[in-house]
Design an enzyme around this catalytic site. Structure first.
Site, PDB file in Angstrom:
ATOM      1  N   SER A  35      58.937  21.959  61.510  1.00  0.00           N
ATOM      2  CA  SER A  35      57.566  22.370  61.220  1.00  0.00           C
ATOM      3  C   SER A  35      56.573  21.205  61.264  1.00  0.00           C
ATOM      4  O   SER A  35      55.387  21.411  61.535  1.00  0.00           O
ATOM      5  CB  SER A  35      57.499  23.030  59.840  1.00  0.00           C
ATOM      6  OG  SER A  35      57.983  22.153  58.831  1.00  0.00           O
ATOM      7  N   GLY A  73      61.324  25.207  60.001  1.00  0.00           N
ATOM      8  CA  GLY A  73      62.545  25.506  59.271  1.00  0.00           C
ATOM      9  C   GLY A  73      63.808  24.977  59.908  1.00  0.00           C
ATOM     10  O   GLY A  73      64.897  25.104  59.327  1.00  0.00           O
ATOM     11  N   ASN A 101      64.450  19.150  56.755  1.00  0.00           N
ATOM     12  CA  ASN A 101      64.993  20.363  56.138  1.00  0.00           C
ATOM     13  C   ASN A 101      66.433  20.177  55.668  1.00  0.00           C
ATOM     14  O   ASN A 101      66.858  20.804  54.694  1.00  0.00           O
ATOM     15  CB  ASN A 101      64.889  21.542  57.117  1.00  0.00           C
ATOM     16  CG  ASN A 101      63.445  21.982  57.320  1.00  0.00           C
ATOM     17  OD1 ASN A 101      62.725  22.225  56.359  1.00  0.00           O
ATOM     18  ND2 ASN A 101      63.023  22.067  58.569  1.00  0.00           N
TER      19      ASN A 101
END
Length: 216
Positions: A35, A73, A101
């Site tokens: 992201s 994500g 992440n």
């Protein structure tokens, strides 16, 4: 005779023009990440890729095209799974930005390292230069996790001889004025800071990959 001379003249003109045409071909950099690369919740022109593209063109790299291969994500496992089709055959260089992440989810740093190393090995096999954008573990993950996670990036950069930017969120992380309400993702102003700071490394990557400013 006239037609033979005209044909020869056309061929000569074509050959003389060929190098200039080659210099104008798009030089594609793939921003391969999550992201932070994809511009999470940002408007058109505000994300990392469009802001970097604009900065490079303003600095004379008119033929450079930055391609957005960021997936919100995504983990290093997800990135490894989509690498072969996410980095196309015309790619000249890659900005690799993955792992945030993994850290947030507490993924075993050994797996993060293994995934990143496999990505780098595949890109190296394809002779694609890489700028590795590093990440740091959030403090709330504890000191043991940080000790295992944080060395991954500098160690891989040294092992593979990469262009290395130690912390992708340098100057932005934990700054409320430069992040969204979630306190993690950069806003448009935060992206501008990131682009300004990483730009010299991106230009080094371009030179390493054989690119140059237009007209050089």
């Amino acid at each position: 005779m006239f037609y033979k001379q005209a044909t020869a003249a056309i061929l000569l003109a074509t050959l003389l023009a060929a190098p200039a045409f080659a210099d104008d071909k798009p030089f594609t950099i793939v921003a391969f990440g999550d992201s932070l690369t994809a511009g999470y919740l940002l408007g058109p022109g505000e994300g990392f890729v469009p802001q970097l593209q604009k900065a490079l063109q303003a600095d004379g790299y008119k033929n450079v095209v930055v391609s957005d291969a960021g997936v919100s994500g995504d983990t290093t496992s997800g990135g490894l799974g989509r690498l072969d089709w996410g980095v196309g055959p015309d790619t000249k260089a890659v900005i690799l930005e993955l792992g945030a992440n993994d850290a947030l989810r507490g993924v075993d740093p050994k797996l993060t390292r293994a995934n990143l190393e496999e990505i780098l090995a595949r890109l190296q096999k394809r002779k694609i230069p890489v700028l590795l954008a590093g990440m740091l573990a959030p403090p709330n993950m504890g000191p043991d996790f940080g000790k295992a996670f944080n060395p991954i990036y500098p160690e891989l950069a040294a092992k593979y001889g990469l262009v290395f930017y130690p912390f992708f969120l340098d100057g932005v992380a934990a700054d409320e004025k430069l992040t969204l309400e979630d306190g993690m993702h950069p806003n448009a102003q935060g992206i501008a800071v990131m682009v300004k700071r990483i730009l010299p490394k991106v230009e080094t990557l371009i030179e390493k990959a054989g690119g140059a400013k237009s007209g050089n």
